[in-house]
Motif scaffolding. Structure first.
Motif, PDB file in Angstrom:
ATOM      1  N   MET A 241       7.185   9.397  -0.770  1.00 33.50           N
ATOM      2  CA  MET A 241       8.380  10.634  -0.813  1.00 33.50           C
ATOM      3  C   MET A 241       9.153  10.107  -2.057  1.00 33.50           C
ATOM      4  N   ASP A 242       8.577   8.858  -2.585  1.00 27.42           N
ATOM      5  CA  ASP A 242       9.510   8.231  -3.258  1.00 27.42           C
ATOM      6  C   ASP A 242      10.411   9.003  -4.524  1.00 27.42           C
ATOM      7  N   ARG A 243       9.568   9.832  -4.919  1.00 26.47           N
ATOM      8  CA  ARG A 243       9.747  10.906  -6.759  1.00 26.47           C
ATOM      9  C   ARG A 243      10.366  12.069  -5.842  1.00 26.47           C
ATOM     10  N   LEU A 244      11.507  12.755  -4.171  1.00 27.39           N
ATOM     11  CA  LEU A 244      11.987  13.162  -4.171  1.00 27.39           C
ATOM     12  C   LEU A 244      12.621  13.148  -5.075  1.00 27.39           C
TER      13      LEU A 244
ATOM     14  N   ASP B 166       7.293   9.593 -16.625  1.00 29.99           N
ATOM     15  CA  ASP B 166       7.317   8.096 -16.657  1.00 29.99           C
ATOM     16  C   ASP B 166       6.213   6.710 -16.363  1.00 29.99           C
ATOM     17  N   ARG B 167       4.749   7.811 -16.839  1.00 27.34           N
ATOM     18  CA  ARG B 167       3.412   6.492 -16.357  1.00 27.34           C
ATOM     19  C   ARG B 167       3.377   6.540 -18.051  1.00 27.34           C
ATOM     20  N   LEU B 168       3.905   7.089 -18.903  1.00 26.17           N
ATOM     21  CA  LEU B 168       2.818   6.858 -20.656  1.00 26.17           C
ATOM     22  C   LEU B 168       1.791   5.890 -20.625  1.00 26.17           C
TER      23      LEU B 168
ATOM     24  N   PHE C 173      -1.550  17.233  -0.082  1.00 24.21           N
ATOM     25  CA  PHE C 173      -1.765  18.102  -1.352  1.00 24.21           C
ATOM     26  C   PHE C 173      -0.827  17.737  -2.345  1.00 24.21           C
ATOM     27  N   ARG C 174      -1.019  17.045  -3.152  1.00 25.83           N
ATOM     28  CA  ARG C 174      -0.455  17.315  -4.580  1.00 25.83           C
ATOM     29  C   ARG C 174      -0.897  17.427  -5.753  1.00 25.83           C
ATOM     30  N   ASN C 175       0.216  18.774  -6.380  1.00 25.53           N
ATOM     31  CA  ASN C 175      -0.637  19.041  -7.593  1.00 25.53           C
ATOM     32  C   ASN C 175      -0.240  18.086  -8.674  1.00 25.53           C
ATOM     33  N   GLU C 176      -0.579  16.522  -8.727  1.00 25.78           N
ATOM     34  CA  GLU C 176      -0.639  15.755  -9.910  1.00 25.78           C
ATOM     35  C   GLU C 176      -0.577  15.937 -11.146  1.00 25.78           C
ATOM     36  N   ILE C 177       0.293  16.084 -11.920  1.00 27.14           N
ATOM     37  CA  ILE C 177       0.111  16.407 -13.470  1.00 27.14           C
ATOM     38  C   ILE C 177      -1.092  15.335 -14.137  1.00 27.14           C
TER      39      ILE C 177
ATOM     40  N   ILE D  60     -10.889   7.235  -7.048  1.00 27.18           N
ATOM     41  CA  ILE D  60     -10.285   8.019  -5.730  1.00 27.18           C
ATOM     42  C   ILE D  60      -8.862   7.370  -5.502  1.00 27.18           C
ATOM     43  N   PHE D  61      -7.777   7.425  -6.555  1.00 29.25           N
ATOM     44  CA  PHE D  61      -6.592   6.290  -7.140  1.00 29.25           C
ATOM     45  C   PHE D  61      -5.359   7.169  -6.811  1.00 29.25           C
ATOM     46  N   ARG D  62      -5.612   8.349  -7.880  1.00 30.72           N
ATOM     47  CA  ARG D  62      -5.235   9.176  -7.332  1.00 30.72           C
ATOM     48  C   ARG D  62      -4.970  10.247  -7.452  1.00 30.72           C
ATOM     49  N   THR D  63      -6.001  11.630  -6.606  1.00 27.53           N
ATOM     50  CA  THR D  63      -6.284  12.990  -6.275  1.00 27.53           C
ATOM     51  C   THR D  63      -5.117  13.656  -6.564  1.00 27.53           C
ATOM     52  N   ARG D  64      -5.540  15.188  -6.487  1.00 23.48           N
ATOM     53  CA  ARG D  64      -4.433  16.049  -5.680  1.00 23.48           C
ATOM     54  C   ARG D  64      -4.999  16.301  -4.700  1.00 23.48           C
TER      55      ARG D  64
ATOM     56  N   GLU E  37      -5.669  11.353   1.859  1.00 26.58           N
ATOM     57  CA  GLU E  37      -5.567  11.590   3.470  1.00 26.58           C
ATOM     58  C   GLU E  37      -4.445  10.235   3.881  1.00 26.58           C
ATOM     59  N   GLN E  38      -3.263  10.919   3.934  1.00 26.39           N
ATOM     60  CA  GLN E  38      -2.518   9.467   4.118  1.00 26.39           C
ATOM     61  C   GLN E  38      -2.111   9.024   5.799  1.00 26.39           C
ATOM     62  N   MET E  39      -2.038   8.044   5.570  1.00 26.97           N
ATOM     63  CA  MET E  39      -1.531   7.133   6.477  1.00 26.97           C
ATOM     64  C   MET E  39      -0.499   7.012   7.012  1.00 26.97           C
TER      65      MET E  39
ATOM     66  N   GLN F 187      -0.857  -1.743  -8.420  1.00 27.92           N
ATOM     67  CA  GLN F 187      -0.419  -0.488  -8.455  1.00 27.92           C
ATOM     68  C   GLN F 187       0.242  -0.089  -6.639  1.00 27.92           C
ATOM     69  N   GLU F 188       0.563   0.968  -6.659  1.00 24.31           N
ATOM     70  CA  GLU F 188       1.120   1.005  -5.652  1.00 24.31           C
ATOM     71  C   GLU F 188      -0.044   1.128  -4.305  1.00 24.31           C
ATOM     72  N   LEU F 189       0.238   0.131  -3.110  1.00 22.20           N
ATOM     73  CA  LEU F 189      -0.959   0.816  -2.100  1.00 22.20           C
ATOM     74  C   LEU F 189      -0.016   1.212  -0.470  1.00 22.20           C
ATOM     75  N   GLU F 190       0.809   1.116  -1.131  1.00 25.58           N
ATOM     76  CA  GLU F 190       1.610   1.612   0.695  1.00 25.58           C
ATOM     77  C   GLU F 190       3.291   1.397  -0.016  1.00 25.58           C
TER      78      GLU F 190
ATOM     79  N   ALA G 102       0.932   5.298   4.284  1.00 25.40           N
ATOM     80  CA  ALA G 102      -0.386   4.334   3.726  1.00 25.40           C
ATOM     81  C   ALA G 102      -1.055   5.514   3.070  1.00 25.40           C
ATOM     82  N   GLY G 103      -1.933   5.390   1.930  1.00 25.69           N
ATOM     83  CA  GLY G 103      -2.936   6.224   1.377  1.00 25.69           C
ATOM     84  C   GLY G 103      -4.357   5.924   2.262  1.00 25.69           C
ATOM     85  N   VAL G 104      -5.438   6.768   2.645  1.00 31.36           N
ATOM     86  CA  VAL G 104      -6.047   6.089   3.054  1.00 31.36           C
ATOM     87  C   VAL G 104      -7.328   5.934   1.798  1.00 31.36           C
ATOM     88  N   ASP G 105      -7.605   6.607   1.084  1.00 30.99           N
ATOM     89  CA  ASP G 105      -8.491   6.760   0.094  1.00 30.99           C
ATOM     90  C   ASP G 105      -8.329   5.457  -0.769  1.00 30.99           C
ATOM     91  N   ARG G 106      -6.761   5.753  -0.945  1.00 27.03           N
ATOM     92  CA  ARG G 106      -6.228   4.170  -1.263  1.00 27.03           C
ATOM     93  C   ARG G 106      -6.527   2.575  -1.193  1.00 27.03           C
ATOM     94  N   ALA G 107      -6.079   2.693   0.429  1.00 31.93           N
ATOM     95  CA  ALA G 107      -6.857   1.576   0.553  1.00 31.93           C
ATOM     96  C   ALA G 107      -8.065   1.456   1.186  1.00 31.93           C
TER      97      ALA G 107
END
Ligand code: ATP
Length: 483
Positions: free
Chosen positions: A1-4, A130-132, A213-217, A223-227, A230-232, A297-300, A341-346
């Protein structure tokens, strides 16, 4: 939730060459894995399929096939095991995906769960400002947005990532609710139940696994970044004085989890957030990063969230979420340490870490050198030929083994091809029933990585495989598979 609290005024932003992750810096010597190879293997062998393919697909949406489900379940099972089964101080929760919308007002998501968005006036595409350095511009030959003379980027503006929907049969009259963008808030809403009914007191944790669920830009990189993902997540509640010590403790614990499941240590690192990256409520956050084929890249994320969450929910709900410590006779709002952590990313990290290619008797093979605990199938049972009573005995052996571990029976095709298939899905052991098996009830066990074969009595198979499963495991990619 760091993007808050993501920085928002990034007008005219360009990629920072110091932090840019290029495929070049991602590749380590001798590692043959690429994202394309993973995507192709995942589809070929039924781990992950692009979703809605018969309708032309839906960007960045994936369906998990048979082996993908088994692998993902194993990742989650190992997490539950480490978080709950092996401890006395963490309990489980499965909260609703759709919660009171006030949850997200209190948590700050409605106001500021945003990413900075830029538009390109030339190619009409939208990018995360921030990810150009990770994005591809719409012009050919493709460069990063802002790098071609034609690029004409707008200033950055906030884009809220919450998915909205309505509750009730009449859309216009229904109330707006959100699909949860993280599992954590459901834990805070239930904090009081755990104090009262589970008779827990700090330090203790509540763990949850589920969809977010996140409406990622911009999504992408498989499966690294999807909308939908799953999280743990686990929220660990502690006294204010103990927060720093527990933060350090969880950094070490979570690193240990990945390492014990065989992730190579030279592909894993901790990166502390700089002050300007930190959420306003967080006094410290570290990311566990993995060296993916696309770079580090961030895993957790592991954050010391202070008392922000329980304080916010106390304020907004009017319910007092403080804790009275009867020993010290003090009342405080517990501080929270959160490993998220993200399940899919793990799963992607386990696949990338395991992917390997080698040569057997002049033939190349692809092999997933997965830790046996996460491998989708633990053992394949293969009759050498489809006659002479071998399939019957193989079925009997398969029947014995499947009660204790995920076992697969396969009698179709040449034995070499069947081995290769199991290698590609990461099955650590193959049991072969041959002519001799019918005479003396022994079988061979082939090891996926060393290719060593031993002969063993059918009666000893179960304990032998169990012993191997319990053994500490180290990636053969670190030492050369066949040494
Ligand atoms: P990122 O900076 O990569 O977008 P984040 O810092 O916003 O991630 P957190 O809110 O800390 O992520 O979520 C915890 C974990 O959930 C992440 O470390 C990641 O493994 C996973 N995760 C977050 N967003 C996504 C996503 N869109 N797709 C897949 N996994 C995700």
């Amino acid at each position: 939730m760091d993007r808050l609290t993501c920085p928002v005024s990034m007008a005219g932003v360009t990629a920072d060459p110091d932090t840019a992750q290029t495929p070049q810096n991602a590749q380590t010597a001798g590692d043959v894995v690429t994202m394309d190879k993973l995507v192709s293997l995942a589809k070929r062998r039924g781990f992950v399929f692009p979703s809605s393919e018969i309708y032309g697909g839906l960007g960045s949406s994936y369906d998990y096939g048979h082996y993908g489900v088994l692998l993902k379940n194993n990742v989650k099972a190992q997490w539950w095991r480490a978080m709950v089964q092996e401890r006395d101080d963490i309990v489980a929760l499965d909260s609703a995906i759709i919660q009171s919308p006030r949850t997200w007002e209190a948590s700050g998501h409605v106001q500021s769960f945003t990413d900075p968005l830029v538009d390109c006036r030339t190619c009409k595409l939208r990018f995360r400002a921030d990810r150009l350095d990770e994005e591809e511009c719409g012009r050919k030959p493709s460069k990063h947005p802002g790098e071609t003379p034609d690029c004409d980027l707008t200033g950055a503006r906030d884009f809220n990532l919450l998915f909205e929907t309505t509750i009730g049969p009449v859309r216009e009259q229904g109330s707006t609710v959100y699909l949860r963008p993280e599992t954590a808030q459901g834990i805070f809403l239930n904090f009081k139940h755990y104090l009262q009914f589970a008779r827990k007191k700090p330090p203790f944790g509540i763990a949850q696994v589920g969809k977010s669920f996140r409406n990622e830009i911009t999504t992408g990189n498989f499966i690294f970044r999807t909308r939908e993902f799953e999280q743990m997540e686990m929220e660990f509640f502690v006294s204010p004085a103990a927060a720093e010590t527990w933060f350090e403790y969880w950094l070490a614990e979570r690193m240990r989890w990945y390492l014990e499941l065989g992730i190579r240590e030279n592909h894993l690192r901790l990166r502390a957030h700089d002050n300007d990256e930190l959420s306003h409520y967080s006094s410290a956050t570290d990311d566990i990063e993995y060296l993916f084929p696309i770079g580090w890249q961030e895993l957790e994320g592991i954050a010391n969230r202070g008392d922000y969450d329980l304080r916010q929910h106390s304020l907004h709900s009017g319910d007092d979420l403080s804790y009275f410590d009867t020993e010290t006779r003090t009342r405080y709002i517990p501080h929270v340490i959160e490993p998220a952590a993200g399940v899919d990313r793990a799963m992607l990290a386990f696949l990338a870490d395991a992917y390997d290619e080698d040569e057997i008797e002049g033939e190349s093979r692809t092999v997933l050198r997965l830790h046996p605990a996460v491998a989708p199938v633990k053992v394949a049972v293969l009759p050498l030929v489809r006659k002479d009573g071998q399939p019957e005995l193989a079925r009997e052996v398969h029947g014995q083994l499947r009660g204790v571990l995920q076992a697969e029976y396969d009698e179709g095709g040449a034995i070499g091809r069947r081995y290769r298939r199991q290698d590609e899905i990461g099955t650590p052991w193959a049991v072969t029933i041959d002519h001799q098996s019918l005479e003396d009830r022994t079988v061979t066990v082939r090891d996926r990585d060393t290719l060593a074969q031993i002969r063993i009595a059918i009666d000893d198979l179960k304990p032998e495989l169990q012993r191997r499963l319990d053994e500490p495991w180290r990636s053969p990619k670190l030492r050369g598979a066949r040494s």
